[in-house]
Design a protein around this motif. Sequence first.
Motif: not given
Length: 111
Positions: A48-54, A88-92
């Motif tokens: 869930d990219w929105q959760v990770q970015e938030e 942070s790692t996933l988003v990067s």
Amino acid sequence: MRNAVEQEPEPKGKLDTVTVIPAAASAATSTGPVNGPEDTSLDWDAIDWQVQEESVRRLRQRIFTASQAGDLKRVRNLQKLMLRSLSSTLVSVRRRSTQDARRPGSTVRSS
């Protein structure tokens, strides 16, 4: 009689441990996640990219707020938390892997 060279060195601490992985085994284990729990597999499409970015946005905001307040100890601790954060790692990785190949600094080559 064993040579001194054949004996494994005694680990002094957590950061001083020596891990020897044969080449064949290292290729098989290099696909696991770098940060985060080791007992769960990572499905890239199910994230869930929105959760990770938030989560990353909130942590950045906390670092900024502590910096503005002059609380350097808290800034350092939050920065360490950011480095160890799975979000942070996933988003990067996602940002880097979806970058346009023509942008400066990109390692992705277009054919």
